[in-house]
Design a protein around this motif. Structure first.
Motif, PDB file in Angstrom:
ATOM      1  N   ALA A   1     -11.567   4.540  -1.389  1.00  0.00           N
ATOM      2  CA  ALA A   1     -11.202   5.914  -1.547  1.00  0.00           C
ATOM      3  C   ALA A   1     -10.202   6.574  -2.216  1.00  0.00           C
ATOM      4  O   ALA A   1      -9.872   7.463  -2.414  1.00  0.00           O
ATOM      5  CB  ALA A   1     -11.165   7.257  -0.241  1.00  0.00           C
TER       6      ALA A   1
ATOM      7  N   PHE B   1     -12.456   9.232   7.058  1.00  0.00           N
ATOM      8  CA  PHE B   1     -12.020   8.099   7.322  1.00  0.00           C
ATOM      9  C   PHE B   1     -11.321   7.211   8.648  1.00  0.00           C
ATOM     10  O   PHE B   1     -11.106   5.659   8.416  1.00  0.00           O
ATOM     11  CB  PHE B   1     -10.372   8.770   6.298  1.00  0.00           C
TER      12      PHE B   1
ATOM     13  N   GLN C   1     -15.957   1.575  19.941  1.00  0.00           N
ATOM     14  CA  GLN C   1     -14.766   1.382  19.354  1.00  0.00           C
ATOM     15  C   GLN C   1     -13.729   2.200  19.326  1.00  0.00           C
ATOM     16  O   GLN C   1     -12.159   2.919  19.783  1.00  0.00           O
ATOM     17  CB  GLN C   1     -15.109   1.031  18.187  1.00  0.00           C
TER      18      GLN C   1
ATOM     19  N   ILE D   1     -10.831   0.782   9.065  1.00  0.00           N
ATOM     20  CA  ILE D   1      -9.953   2.227   8.719  1.00  0.00           C
ATOM     21  C   ILE D   1      -9.463   1.719   7.074  1.00  0.00           C
ATOM     22  O   ILE D   1      -9.619   2.553   6.203  1.00  0.00           O
ATOM     23  CB  ILE D   1      -9.174   2.790   9.510  1.00  0.00           C
ATOM     24  N   ALA D   2      -8.439   0.279   6.964  1.00  0.00           N
ATOM     25  CA  ALA D   2      -7.912   0.372   5.971  1.00  0.00           C
ATOM     26  C   ALA D   2      -8.730   0.118   4.342  1.00  0.00           C
ATOM     27  O   ALA D   2      -8.980   0.973   3.692  1.00  0.00           O
ATOM     28  CB  ALA D   2      -7.293  -0.721   5.989  1.00  0.00           C
TER      29      ALA D   2
ATOM     30  N   ALA E   1      -3.657   0.206   7.442  1.00  0.00           N
ATOM     31  CA  ALA E   1      -4.897   1.523   7.961  1.00  0.00           C
ATOM     32  C   ALA E   1      -3.772   2.484   8.498  1.00  0.00           C
ATOM     33  O   ALA E   1      -4.042   3.835   8.145  1.00  0.00           O
ATOM     34  CB  ALA E   1      -5.606   1.281   9.376  1.00  0.00           C
TER      35      ALA E   1
ATOM     36  N   LEU F   1      -1.936   4.187   5.400  1.00  0.00           N
ATOM     37  CA  LEU F   1      -2.817   5.023   4.468  1.00  0.00           C
ATOM     38  C   LEU F   1      -3.663   5.938   5.075  1.00  0.00           C
ATOM     39  O   LEU F   1      -4.038   7.050   4.345  1.00  0.00           O
ATOM     40  CB  LEU F   1      -4.509   3.529   3.873  1.00  0.00           C
TER      41      LEU F   1
ATOM     42  N   GLN G   1       0.667  -1.320   0.062  1.00  0.00           N
ATOM     43  CA  GLN G   1      -0.051  -0.121   0.350  1.00  0.00           C
ATOM     44  C   GLN G   1       0.610   1.359   0.056  1.00  0.00           C
ATOM     45  O   GLN G   1       0.438   1.915   0.814  1.00  0.00           O
ATOM     46  CB  GLN G   1      -0.321   0.164   1.072  1.00  0.00           C
TER      47      GLN G   1
ATOM     48  N   GLY H   1     -12.037   1.773   4.437  1.00  0.00           N
ATOM     49  CA  GLY H   1     -12.075   2.855   4.088  1.00  0.00           C
ATOM     50  C   GLY H   1     -11.838   3.265   2.630  1.00  0.00           C
ATOM     51  O   GLY H   1     -11.797   4.105   1.932  1.00  0.00           O
ATOM     52  N   LEU H   2     -10.764   3.237   3.630  1.00  0.00           N
ATOM     53  CA  LEU H   2      -8.945   4.417   2.538  1.00  0.00           C
ATOM     54  C   LEU H   2      -8.900   3.676   1.575  1.00  0.00           C
ATOM     55  O   LEU H   2      -8.516   4.748   0.878  1.00  0.00           O
ATOM     56  CB  LEU H   2      -8.132   3.893   3.728  1.00  0.00           C
ATOM     57  N   GLN H   3      -9.245   2.320   1.376  1.00  0.00           N
ATOM     58  CA  GLN H   3      -8.576   1.927   0.076  1.00  0.00           C
ATOM     59  C   GLN H   3      -9.968   2.287  -1.411  1.00  0.00           C
ATOM     60  O   GLN H   3      -9.387   2.590  -2.215  1.00  0.00           O
ATOM     61  CB  GLN H   3      -8.703   0.181   0.379  1.00  0.00           C
TER      62      GLN H   3
ATOM     63  N   LYS I   1     -16.047   4.933  10.397  1.00  0.00           N
ATOM     64  CA  LYS I   1     -16.097   3.700   9.996  1.00  0.00           C
ATOM     65  C   LYS I   1     -15.813   2.860  11.555  1.00  0.00           C
ATOM     66  O   LYS I   1     -16.047   2.145  12.087  1.00  0.00           O
ATOM     67  CB  LYS I   1     -14.517   3.555   9.861  1.00  0.00           C
ATOM     68  N   LEU I   2     -16.154   4.096  12.734  1.00  0.00           N
ATOM     69  CA  LEU I   2     -15.904   3.554  14.502  1.00  0.00           C
ATOM     70  C   LEU I   2     -17.223   3.322  15.079  1.00  0.00           C
ATOM     71  O   LEU I   2     -18.171   4.707  14.955  1.00  0.00           O
ATOM     72  CB  LEU I   2     -15.014   3.927  14.883  1.00  0.00           C
TER      73      LEU I   2
ATOM     74  N   ILE J   1     -11.165  -2.417  14.286  1.00  0.00           N
ATOM     75  CA  ILE J   1     -10.667  -1.377  14.115  1.00  0.00           C
ATOM     76  C   ILE J   1     -10.105  -0.912  13.109  1.00  0.00           C
ATOM     77  O   ILE J   1     -10.482  -0.097  11.939  1.00  0.00           O
ATOM     78  CB  ILE J   1     -10.544  -0.949  14.568  1.00  0.00           C
ATOM     79  N   CYS J   2      -8.662  -1.454  13.043  1.00  0.00           N
ATOM     80  CA  CYS J   2      -7.856  -1.049  11.552  1.00  0.00           C
ATOM     81  C   CYS J   2      -7.711  -1.477  10.558  1.00  0.00           C
ATOM     82  O   CYS J   2      -8.388  -0.907   9.333  1.00  0.00           O
ATOM     83  CB  CYS J   2      -6.442  -1.464  11.530  1.00  0.00           C
ATOM     84  N   SER J   3      -9.034  -2.634  10.268  1.00  0.00           N
ATOM     85  CA  SER J   3      -9.276  -2.842   9.232  1.00  0.00           C
ATOM     86  C   SER J   3     -10.247  -2.845   8.574  1.00  0.00           C
ATOM     87  O   SER J   3     -10.741  -2.393   7.356  1.00  0.00           O
ATOM     88  CB  SER J   3      -9.914  -5.107   9.312  1.00  0.00           C
TER      89      SER J   3
ATOM     90  N   ALA K   1      -3.266  -5.437   9.646  1.00  0.00           N
ATOM     91  CA  ALA K   1      -3.836  -3.992   9.822  1.00  0.00           C
ATOM     92  C   ALA K   1      -3.812  -2.930   9.904  1.00  0.00           C
ATOM     93  O   ALA K   1      -3.975  -2.351   9.551  1.00  0.00           O
ATOM     94  CB  ALA K   1      -5.707  -4.774  10.713  1.00  0.00           C
TER      95      ALA K   1
END
Lengths: 169, 169
Positions: free
Chosen positions: A151, B124, B133, A144-145, B20, B23, A67, A147-149, B128-129, A140-142, B16
């Motif tokens: 966009a 972002f 979270q 976020i990741a 995250a 990004l 990434q 959504g960013l991927q 998402k949370l 949480i990180c999955s 992850a």
């Protein structure tokens, strides 16, 4: 559009996030600079190549895995090639679809450096978390990741992607 | 010492996390470069100054707040001063204890840029949370940050700290 400012609770979480992520990245960079003469980003390129059965990846796929944006990846790969830790090869199906392959020396650097890197990750991240928090962090990180991927702007960040060409591995 | 390698569950969480955080930092940098011509790190220096009643902080305290290492902070502050967004002042108690003060122009840049920055953070991250979270993220990141703050090496990362000198604010 009215700005949706952060609530006090969100602000606390945001400040903690910024501090934790910056300090952890600094600690990882410091350890890797000291032990392998490279920052975390470069290390992760080598680590991704080492995960492959033939220790090689098309630049397209390497960009997907790490990434990393096109310009940063190009620069990093050139630097790692100059240091003899990886080499570029042409793909026989697609001359433009260059391949990055880990060299023996690159593998040796990884093997020598990995224990210290993992110890740093464990000491500063996982040793601070309960089993439950490890799961929470992944969720949480999955989120976020993902959504960013979705966009990412097409201009800079879809490097070397040519879905029509056959695999070179 | 035997290396304590990551378990599959920890590895998933770690991957992850890395994806995250990288990004998100890229997205924040992109928005701030576009709207204010500066990366997230520089923005956070200005934002910390603007939080103060007199919009000024000793370099020591600015380093504490932003958790930026000495060399990076020195460089960033010099660049922001050159752009007219902050100015350096001497502390009357301690000539070495230089102060960074936000200028009117710096404040104007912040006011113009803040809505877009907060929108990026909200889109972002917080969108998402779940409520739960957000609390989990704060707990996880506070724990990580604390451990890293305790462990920072004295050489590089205790910039300008002179506990004996009086406050200049």
């Amino acid at each position: 559009m009215t700005t949706r400012w952060l609530s006090p609770k969100e602000m606390r979480a945001w400040r903690a996030y910024v501090t934790a992520t910056h300090l952890l990245e600094d600690a990882l960079d410091r350890q890797l600079q000291q032990d392998a003469g490279m920052p975390h980003l470069y290390y992760s390129i080598l680590a991704n190549l080492s995960d492959e059965p033939e220790r090689r990846l098309r630049m397209t796929d390497l960009a997907e895995r790490t990434q990393i944006t096109r310009s940063r990846l190009t620069y990093a790969v050139a630097r790692l090639e100059k240091d003899g830790l990886l080499r570029r090869e042409n793909c026989r199906w697609d001359k433009r679809g260059s391949i990055a392959a880990l060299t023996e020396e690159g593998m040796a650097v990884l093997e020598r450096t990995a224990p210290g890197h993992v110890e740093t990750v464990r000491t500063f991240l996982f040793d601070k978390l309960s089993e439950e928090q490890v799961e929470q962090l992944e969720a949480i990180c999955s989120g976020i990741a993902e959504g960013l991927q979705e966009a990412r702007p097409a201009s800079d960040d879809v490097p070397w992607r040519r879905r029509s060409s056959p695999s070179c591995s």
